[in-house]
Design a protein around this motif. Structure first.
Motif, short mmCIF file in Angstrom:
data_model
loop_
_atom_site.label_atom_id
_atom_site.label_comp_id
_atom_site.label_asym_id
_atom_site.label_seq_id
_atom_site.Cartn_x
_atom_site.Cartn_y
_atom_site.Cartn_z
N SER A 1 -4.82 2.18 -18.21
CA SER A 1 -5.96 1.73 -17.65
C SER A 1 -6.13 1.30 -16.42
O SER A 1 -6.87 1.46 -15.73
CB SER A 1 -6.46 0.62 -18.39
OG SER A 1 -5.50 -0.53 -18.51
N THR A 2 -5.18 0.92 -15.64
CA THR A 2 -4.94 0.64 -14.32
C THR A 2 -4.85 1.80 -13.51
O THR A 2 -5.51 1.68 -12.53
CB THR A 2 -3.66 -0.46 -14.01
OG1 THR A 2 -3.41 -1.24 -14.91
CG2 THR A 2 -3.48 -0.87 -12.48
N GLU B 1 1.91 -1.23 -20.95
CA GLU B 1 0.65 -1.47 -21.83
C GLU B 1 -0.40 -1.59 -21.02
O GLU B 1 -1.64 -1.37 -21.63
CB GLU B 1 0.91 -2.63 -22.60
CG GLU B 1 1.91 -2.70 -23.56
CD GLU B 1 2.35 -4.10 -24.38
OE1 GLU B 1 1.61 -5.18 -24.11
OE2 GLU B 1 2.98 -4.15 -25.36
N ARG B 2 -0.44 -1.85 -19.59
CA ARG B 2 -1.76 -1.94 -19.05
C ARG B 2 -1.72 -0.62 -18.02
O ARG B 2 -2.61 -0.46 -17.34
CB ARG B 2 -1.64 -3.17 -18.19
CG ARG B 2 -0.60 -3.60 -17.33
CD ARG B 2 -0.66 -4.90 -16.62
NE ARG B 2 0.49 -5.46 -16.05
CZ ARG B 2 1.05 -5.11 -14.90
NH1 ARG B 2 0.22 -4.23 -14.16
NH2 ARG B 2 1.96 -5.59 -14.37
#
Length: 95
Positions: A55-56, A51-52
């Motif tokens: 973007s990371t 989920e991250r």
């Protein structure tokens, strides 16, 4: 948006409605309940990480561009990713 299932699609679903249960039974055959619970826990952690993930990674890539770190990467002897992958025997992990 409105979607419908065609007659062929309905026939396919009716003909193959047992595949879901069979797939799960085959994949998890021989695992104890405890082992399956451990897998569920691991999969949930992976999902949370995913989920991250995008973007990371994009943040890191943008930081690399701004720091000009891409010029400091080790040499690949002029080979591209595609050329490096061709020299492996199907066991190259790519992204």
């Amino acid at each position: 948006m409105w979607l419908t299932i065609t007659d062929d699609g309905r026939n396919f679903i009716n003909r193959n409605n047992n595949l879901g249960v069979a797939t799960i039974s085959i994949l998890f055959d021989g695992f104890s309940l405890e082992e399956i619970q451990v897998q569920i826990h691991a999969y949930r952690r992976l999902i949370n990480n995913l989920e991250r993930f995008s973007s990371t990674i994009m943040t890191l890539a943008n930081e690399n561009v701004s720091k000009k770190e891409t010029a400091a990467l080790p040499s690949l002897n002029g080979k591209t990713d595609s050329e490096l992958q061709k020299n492996t025997k199907g066991s190259f992990l790519t992204y």
